[in-house]
Design an enzyme around this catalytic site. Structure first.
Site, short mmCIF file in Angstrom:
data_model
loop_
_atom_site.label_atom_id
_atom_site.label_comp_id
_atom_site.label_asym_id
_atom_site.label_seq_id
_atom_site.Cartn_x
_atom_site.Cartn_y
_atom_site.Cartn_z
N SER A 173 0.84 -1.22 0.00
CA SER A 173 0.00 0.00 0.00
C SER A 173 0.87 1.26 0.00
O SER A 173 1.43 1.56 -1.02
CB SER A 173 -1.10 0.01 1.05
OG SER A 173 -2.13 -0.89 0.62
N CYS A 224 -1.97 -3.42 3.26
CA CYS A 224 -3.06 -4.38 3.05
C CYS A 224 -2.50 -5.78 3.23
O CYS A 224 -1.31 -6.03 3.04
CB CYS A 224 -3.64 -4.22 1.66
SG CYS A 224 -4.55 -2.68 1.54
N HIS A 242 4.84 14.16 6.06
CA HIS A 242 4.90 15.60 5.83
C HIS A 242 5.58 16.23 7.05
O HIS A 242 5.26 15.86 8.18
CB HIS A 242 3.49 16.16 5.66
CG HIS A 242 2.66 15.39 4.66
ND1 HIS A 242 2.95 15.37 3.32
CD2 HIS A 242 1.59 14.58 4.81
CE1 HIS A 242 2.08 14.60 2.69
NE2 HIS A 242 1.24 14.10 3.58
#
Lengths: 132, 132
Positions: free
Chosen positions: A68, A88, A73
């Site tokens: 995934s 996943c 940030h």
């Protein structure tokens, strides 16, 4: 498509400030943390924000995984970071690998405060019951 | 670094199956949806999964935004999709733009079932009070 999404907002990171300001350093840390945990890196994109005077002003980026993604940030002026690690469990349970990356990065950033969320995503696909 | 993270797991998507299987189509949809909503696309990375016979088997990708990111993963065999739209409100409130992208993509995928989560991330940074 059952999976585990670990979300964290990190405040007052006590790591070397360069890690929050320099694209290459953060990119290397994130990609290596995924690989070291045993996740499969397909590609990544990291962007260097700059101030008007050209000085580095934070970094934003994602690592696309076969399992995934990771997204990060940074706000170096406040020493804050937001982190997502989502895996996943299509062909195997990757939850422990996600937790390993998440724990490793939080260890490196060394925040004063961590606000975390844990989202279990998707149904667990059950094999069809015989005769039903 | 206050922001809004919209998370959805979409089941039984009734859109054209090609949208879940073809990298370029999905990439264009996601990038355009961000731009049309008024978000700033910095870059993106999308990966085409394939079966052993070379046929397309799903797509995974991220769009890196000045406001944070979009991430999407598809499972065409089950017509399932997971979607993340995360925006920070650093210089303006981007919540409505995130909701516009999220709603637009869900409208296009047309799932039978949507399981959504809404995560408010980060403290709201308060201006210092005068005289305190």
């Amino acid at each position: 498509m059952n999976g585990l999404h670990l979300i964290a907002d990190l405040y007052g990171c006590r790591c070397d400030l360069a890690l929050l300001k320099e694209r290459t350093q953060l990119q290397t840390l994130c990609v290596d943390a995924c690989k070291e945990a045993g996740l499969t890196v397909l590609g990544d994109y990291f962007f260097q924000f700059t101030y008007d005077n050209g000085e580095p002003a934070g970094v934003t980026g994602t690592v696309v995984l076969a399992e995934s993604h990771l997204a990060i940030h940074t706000w170096p002026e406040d020493r804050n970071v937001t982190l997502d690690v989502y895996v996943c469990n299509y062909s195997r349970d990757n939850s422990a690998l996600a937790k390993a990356v998440y724990d490793r990065l939080i260890e490196v950033f060394a925040p004063v405060e961590t606000v975390g969320h844990r989202v279990v995503r998707g149904h667990i696909e059950m094999p069809p019951t015989e005769g039903v």
